[in-house]
Design a protein around this motif. Structure first.
Motif, PDB file in Angstrom:
ATOM      1  N   GLU A 205     144.324  88.137  26.851  1.00  0.00           N
ATOM      2  CA  GLU A 205     143.163  87.267  26.982  1.00  0.00           C
ATOM      3  C   GLU A 205     143.054  86.706  28.418  1.00  0.00           C
ATOM      4  N   THR A 206     144.188  86.303  28.966  1.00  0.00           N
ATOM      5  CA  THR A 206     144.205  85.768  30.331  1.00  0.00           C
ATOM      6  C   THR A 206     143.790  86.852  31.324  1.00  0.00           C
ATOM      7  N   LYS A 207     144.326  88.059  31.123  1.00  0.00           N
ATOM      8  CA  LYS A 207     143.964  89.173  32.000  1.00  0.00           C
ATOM      9  C   LYS A 207     142.470  89.446  31.940  1.00  0.00           C
ATOM     10  N   LYS A 208     141.933  89.378  30.731  1.00  0.00           N
ATOM     11  CA  LYS A 208     140.502  89.633  30.554  1.00  0.00           C
ATOM     12  C   LYS A 208     139.668  88.638  31.342  1.00  0.00           C
ATOM     13  N   GLU A 209     140.075  87.366  31.310  1.00  0.00           N
ATOM     14  CA  GLU A 209     139.329  86.329  32.034  1.00  0.00           C
ATOM     15  C   GLU A 209     139.388  86.573  33.539  1.00  0.00           C
ATOM     16  N   ILE A 210     140.566  86.901  34.045  1.00  0.00           N
ATOM     17  CA  ILE A 210     140.708  87.138  35.483  1.00  0.00           C
ATOM     18  C   ILE A 210     139.894  88.370  35.883  1.00  0.00           C
ATOM     19  N   ARG A 211     139.985  89.414  35.079  1.00  0.00           N
ATOM     20  CA  ARG A 211     139.257  90.660  35.365  1.00  0.00           C
ATOM     21  C   ARG A 211     137.744  90.400  35.428  1.00  0.00           C
ATOM     22  N   GLU A 212     137.274  89.583  34.487  1.00  0.00           N
ATOM     23  CA  GLU A 212     135.846  89.263  34.423  1.00  0.00           C
ATOM     24  C   GLU A 212     135.390  88.545  35.703  1.00  0.00           C
ATOM     25  N   VAL A 213     136.161  87.546  36.116  1.00  0.00           N
ATOM     26  CA  VAL A 213     135.831  86.800  37.335  1.00  0.00           C
ATOM     27  C   VAL A 213     135.817  87.746  38.540  1.00  0.00           C
ATOM     28  N   LEU A 214     136.868  88.558  38.663  1.00  0.00           N
ATOM     29  CA  LEU A 214     136.956  89.445  39.831  1.00  0.00           C
ATOM     30  C   LEU A 214     135.839  90.490  39.827  1.00  0.00           C
ATOM     31  N   ASN A 215     135.563  91.065  38.653  1.00  0.00           N
ATOM     32  CA  ASN A 215     134.492  92.072  38.598  1.00  0.00           C
ATOM     33  C   ASN A 215     133.149  91.490  39.001  1.00  0.00           C
ATOM     34  N   GLN A 216     132.837  90.346  38.419  1.00  0.00           N
ATOM     35  CA  GLN A 216     131.539  89.738  38.729  1.00  0.00           C
ATOM     36  C   GLN A 216     131.463  89.324  40.197  1.00  0.00           C
ATOM     37  N   TYR A 217     132.582  88.808  40.701  1.00  0.00           N
ATOM     38  CA  TYR A 217     132.601  88.347  42.085  1.00  0.00           C
ATOM     39  C   TYR A 217     132.443  89.528  43.052  1.00  0.00           C
ATOM     40  N   PHE A 218     133.178  90.598  42.799  1.00  0.00           N
ATOM     41  CA  PHE A 218     133.051  91.796  43.656  1.00  0.00           C
ATOM     42  C   PHE A 218     131.624  92.344  43.600  1.00  0.00           C
ATOM     43  N   ASP A 219     131.057  92.390  42.402  1.00  0.00           N
ATOM     44  CA  ASP A 219     129.684  92.899  42.280  1.00  0.00           C
ATOM     45  C   ASP A 219     128.724  92.058  43.105  1.00  0.00           C
ATOM     46  N   ALA A 220     128.931  90.744  43.073  1.00  0.00           N
ATOM     47  CA  ALA A 220     127.990  89.845  43.745  1.00  0.00           C
ATOM     48  C   ALA A 220     128.162  89.834  45.262  1.00  0.00           C
ATOM     49  N   TYR A 221     129.398  89.958  45.754  1.00  0.00           N
ATOM     50  CA  TYR A 221     129.630  89.719  47.187  1.00  0.00           C
ATOM     51  C   TYR A 221     130.071  90.919  48.014  1.00  0.00           C
ATOM     52  N   SER A 222     130.672  91.934  47.383  1.00  0.00           N
ATOM     53  CA  SER A 222     131.257  92.991  48.218  1.00  0.00           C
ATOM     54  C   SER A 222     130.265  94.094  48.562  1.00  0.00           C
ATOM     55  N   GLY A 223     129.217  94.249  47.742  1.00  0.00           N
ATOM     56  CA  GLY A 223     128.270  95.333  47.986  1.00  0.00           C
ATOM     57  C   GLY A 223     128.885  96.705  47.796  1.00  0.00           C
ATOM     58  N   LEU A 224     129.984  96.764  47.058  1.00  0.00           N
ATOM     59  CA  LEU A 224     130.664  98.047  46.877  1.00  0.00           C
ATOM     60  C   LEU A 224     130.389  98.632  45.504  1.00  0.00           C
ATOM     61  N   PHE A 225     130.329  99.950  45.467  1.00  0.00           N
ATOM     62  CA  PHE A 225     130.330 100.640  44.197  1.00  0.00           C
ATOM     63  C   PHE A 225     131.406 101.707  44.292  1.00  0.00           C
ATOM     64  N   LEU A 226     132.491 101.511  43.592  1.00  0.00           N
ATOM     65  CA  LEU A 226     133.633 102.402  43.772  1.00  0.00           C
ATOM     66  C   LEU A 226     133.809 103.330  42.581  1.00  0.00           C
ATOM     67  N   LYS A 227     133.887 104.618  42.884  1.00  0.00           N
ATOM     68  CA  LYS A 227     134.078 105.619  41.827  1.00  0.00           C
ATOM     69  C   LYS A 227     135.377 105.387  41.086  1.00  0.00           C
ATOM     70  N   SER A 228     136.428 105.031  41.865  1.00  0.00           N
ATOM     71  CA  SER A 228     137.742 104.852  41.262  1.00  0.00           C
ATOM     72  C   SER A 228     137.739 103.680  40.283  1.00  0.00           C
ATOM     73  N   LYS A 229     136.899 102.687  40.573  1.00  0.00           N
ATOM     74  CA  LYS A 229     136.807 101.516  39.706  1.00  0.00           C
ATOM     75  C   LYS A 229     136.173 101.889  38.366  1.00  0.00           C
ATOM     76  N   ARG A 230     135.142 102.690  38.430  1.00  0.00           N
ATOM     77  CA  ARG A 230     134.475 103.145  37.211  1.00  0.00           C
ATOM     78  C   ARG A 230     135.451 103.924  36.343  1.00  0.00           C
ATOM     79  N   PHE A 231     136.238 104.753  36.993  1.00  0.00           N
ATOM     80  CA  PHE A 231     137.196 105.566  36.276  1.00  0.00           C
ATOM     81  C   PHE A 231     138.238 104.680  35.583  1.00  0.00           C
TER      82      PHE A 231
END
Ligand SMILES: [Zn+2]
Length: 241
Positions: A205-231
């Protein structure tokens, strides 16, 4: 070695992340031939000594000697995909010929930690937080972004770029609720030295919360779309099923 692209029948163009010059692309002539003396050092993730010549365009790899090829990573599909994400992140967030010895060291630590089978999700959390700092888009995780309060319970605001205390929650109705432990870990991970990471075990559950924050934050600020991430995300779903 952070990226490899086949070039013609027998060559590879490989991208190195070096201590001295940062990211460098070089042509490894003949590296696709199994008997080539360049084939072992032209594999993804390999850490080693590389001797190459620089020209105004793409340089050429003259010789190389692997020091560590991270076997445990190579032999495990999950670890390979975590490592692929780490190197793609470095590739996308850095420019050619801009040395950053700190980042070089950190990338080596990531590969080492994955190879030693430390929890790959935790390794990536720490690395992603560090990479946000390298890119100059790190969130504020030591106090409330709005009022500076540095204790109590925090939630996370993507829009405001960091923690919000209970008094300031109303400024972002879309804040992400966090358990107190999750907020503490985010703060801890943002300045933790990967080399000192022990065997830490987090609740799913804790991992899920951290993952959610990081995913949303990267989407909003990094401007990256990474193939490896999708995989990786596809693999994660596969693991849960
Ligand atoms: Zn506040």
């Amino acid at each position: 070695m952070i990226r490899t692209v086949d070039y013609g029948e027998t060559n590879k163009i490989i991208t190195l992340y070096t201590r001295e010059t940062g990211k460098v692309g070089v042509m490894a002539r003949g590296a696709k031939k199994p008997k080539s003396r360049l084939s072992s050092v032209s594999q993804l993730f390999v850490y080693g000594h590389y001797l190459y010549h620089h020209t105004s365009g793409l340089g050429g790899l003259n010789q190389g000697e692997p020091i560590d090829s991270f076997r445990s990573i190579r032999n495990d599909l999950f670890l390979t995909s975590y490592a692929a994400y780490a190197v793609e992140l470095v590739d996308k967030l850095t420019e050619d010929n801009k040395p950053n010895p700190y980042l070089f060291e950190m990338l080596y630590q990531v590969m080492h930690a994955l190879d030693e089978e430390k929890d790959p999700e935790v390794v990536l959390f720490i690395f992603e937080l560090k990479m946000l700092r390298v890119a100059g888009i790190n969130p504020q995780l030591s106090s409330c972004v709005n009022c500076g309060l540095d204790n109590g319970k925090f939630e996370f605001s993507i829009r405001e770029g960091g923690f919000l205390c209970h008094r300031c929650l109303s400024i972002d109705p879309y804040h992400i609720p966090l358990k107190k432990k999750t907020a503490e870990l985010l703060h801890l991970f943002s300045h933790m030295d990967l080399g000192r990471l022990g065997n830490i075990s987090l609740k799913t559950e804790t991992k899920k919360e951290i993952r959610e924050v990081l995913n949303q934050y990267f989407d909003a600020y990094s401007g990256l779309f990474l193939k490896s991430k999708r995989f990786l995300e596809q693999l994660d779903r596969f693991k849960l099923e």
